[in-house]
Design a protein around this motif. Structure first.
Motif, PDB file in Angstrom:
ATOM      1  N   PRO A   1       0.773  -1.142  -0.071  1.00 46.56           N
ATOM      2  CA  PRO A   1       0.032  -0.135  -0.014  1.00 46.56           C
ATOM      3  C   PRO A   1       0.735   1.205   0.001  1.00 46.56           C
ATOM      4  O   PRO A   1       0.485   2.323  -0.582  1.00 46.56           O
ATOM      5  CB  PRO A   1      -1.064  -0.153   1.272  1.00 46.56           C
TER       6      PRO A   1
ATOM      7  N   ASP B   1       0.394   4.083  -2.845  1.00 43.23           N
ATOM      8  CA  ASP B   1      -0.222   5.222  -2.283  1.00 43.23           C
ATOM      9  C   ASP B   1       0.876   6.338  -3.012  1.00 43.23           C
ATOM     10  O   ASP B   1       0.425   7.266  -3.632  1.00 43.23           O
ATOM     11  CB  ASP B   1      -0.282   5.292  -0.805  1.00 43.23           C
TER      12      ASP B   1
ATOM     13  N   THR C   1      -5.235  11.142  -0.583  1.00 40.02           N
ATOM     14  CA  THR C   1      -5.953   9.684  -0.603  1.00 40.02           C
ATOM     15  C   THR C   1      -7.123   9.755   0.228  1.00 40.02           C
ATOM     16  O   THR C   1      -6.972   9.791   1.454  1.00 40.02           O
ATOM     17  CB  THR C   1      -4.956   8.604  -0.248  1.00 40.02           C
TER      18      THR C   1
ATOM     19  N   LEU D   1      -7.662   3.413  -0.365  1.00 38.17           N
ATOM     20  CA  LEU D   1      -6.827   2.791  -1.422  1.00 38.17           C
ATOM     21  C   LEU D   1      -7.048   1.120  -0.880  1.00 38.17           C
ATOM     22  O   LEU D   1      -6.989   0.834   0.185  1.00 38.17           O
ATOM     23  CB  LEU D   1      -5.342   3.201  -1.151  1.00 38.17           C
TER      24      LEU D   1
ATOM     25  N   SER E   1      -4.189  -2.672  -7.315  1.00 35.99           N
ATOM     26  CA  SER E   1      -4.673  -1.644  -6.171  1.00 35.99           C
ATOM     27  C   SER E   1      -5.586  -0.545  -7.021  1.00 35.99           C
ATOM     28  O   SER E   1      -5.314  -0.211  -8.286  1.00 35.99           O
ATOM     29  CB  SER E   1      -3.713  -0.780  -5.664  1.00 35.99           C
TER      30      SER E   1
ATOM     31  N   GLY F   1      -7.726   3.140  -6.072  1.00 36.95           N
ATOM     32  CA  GLY F   1      -8.185   4.328  -4.916  1.00 36.95           C
ATOM     33  C   GLY F   1      -8.829   5.444  -5.514  1.00 36.95           C
ATOM     34  O   GLY F   1      -9.028   5.516  -6.770  1.00 36.95           O
TER      35      GLY F   1
END
Length: 215
Positions: A134, A138, A155, A158, A203, A205
């Motif tokens: 992560p 990120d 963010t 996520l 991922s 987000g």
């Protein structure tokens, strides 16, 4: 490679200064000694979690590390002043917090990275700790926002799907891209693959553009 981390965000966001005063990260040129320092520190991190010397050795190296801390302590500086995170040609942009990624492409359509995790990142059984990915994604999401020219964002969420074990000591490929944008919202995707193209993790987000006065 096209990676202009020195782009002044005020060019794309006239309200930048009203968003809480994020520092402007101009590229730094700390000299070759900083690259050597980072290389040695990354190796030290690996050794700190993988060695088992005798008690006297721990005492000796603790003294050496304490001496290094004392040498650097007078030079503490604010965010965006020191070279960490401001040398895009170095792994992780010169930040020990970041996995040692190298940027291969930094364009509006996609951002491409290469990363090699090491013993320091192991969570167990020679696999990269799940919490490290992560952090990687990120950071990549922030790069995507910057590469697409969108205003400064944070963010909102996520999500990571772990598809296969992520190995250490092998070069991996990372890709991030803007899936769609709607007003203040930017939906970003990313994926991590090995050299054979196997999907290790992916991922998605949501990045939210800050409002005036929002830190």
């Amino acid at each position: 490679m096209s990676a202009d981390y020195g782009l002044d965000p005020r060019r794309v966001d006239p309200n930048y200064d009203r968003h809480g005063g994020f520092p402007v990260f101009e590229p730094a040129d700390p000299g070759p000694g900083f690259a050597r320092f980072l290389t040695a520190m990354r190796r030290l991190q690996d050794l700190a979690v993988s060695t088992n010397p005798d008690p006297d050795t721990w005492t000796d190296v603790a003294g050496q590390v304490e001496a290094l801390v004392a040498q650097l302590d007078p030079f503490q500086s604010g965010e965006g002043v020191g070279p960490a995170n401001r040398v895009p040609d170095l792994p992780g942009a010169g930040s020990l917090l970041m996995p040692p990624w190298i940027v291969d492409k930094f364009e509006p359509d996609e951002v491409l990275l290469r990363v090699t995790f090491s013993r320091y990142h192991v969570g167990g059984n020679d696999a990269v700790h799940g919490g490290v990915l992560p952090l990687l994604f990120d950071s990549l999401f922030g790069m995507v926002i910057h590469a697409t020219g969108r205003p400064i964002s944070r963010t909102a969420f996520l999500h990571v799907d772990y598809r296969k074990v992520t190995p250490v000591d092998v070069e991996l490929n990372v890709r991030g891209w803007l899936r769609e944008a709607e007003g203040r919202k930017a939906f970003v995707n990313a994926e991590l693959r090995d050299a054979d193209g196997n999907l290790l993790a992916e991922s998605h987000g949501l990045m939210i553009r800050l409002l005036p006065g929002q830190p």
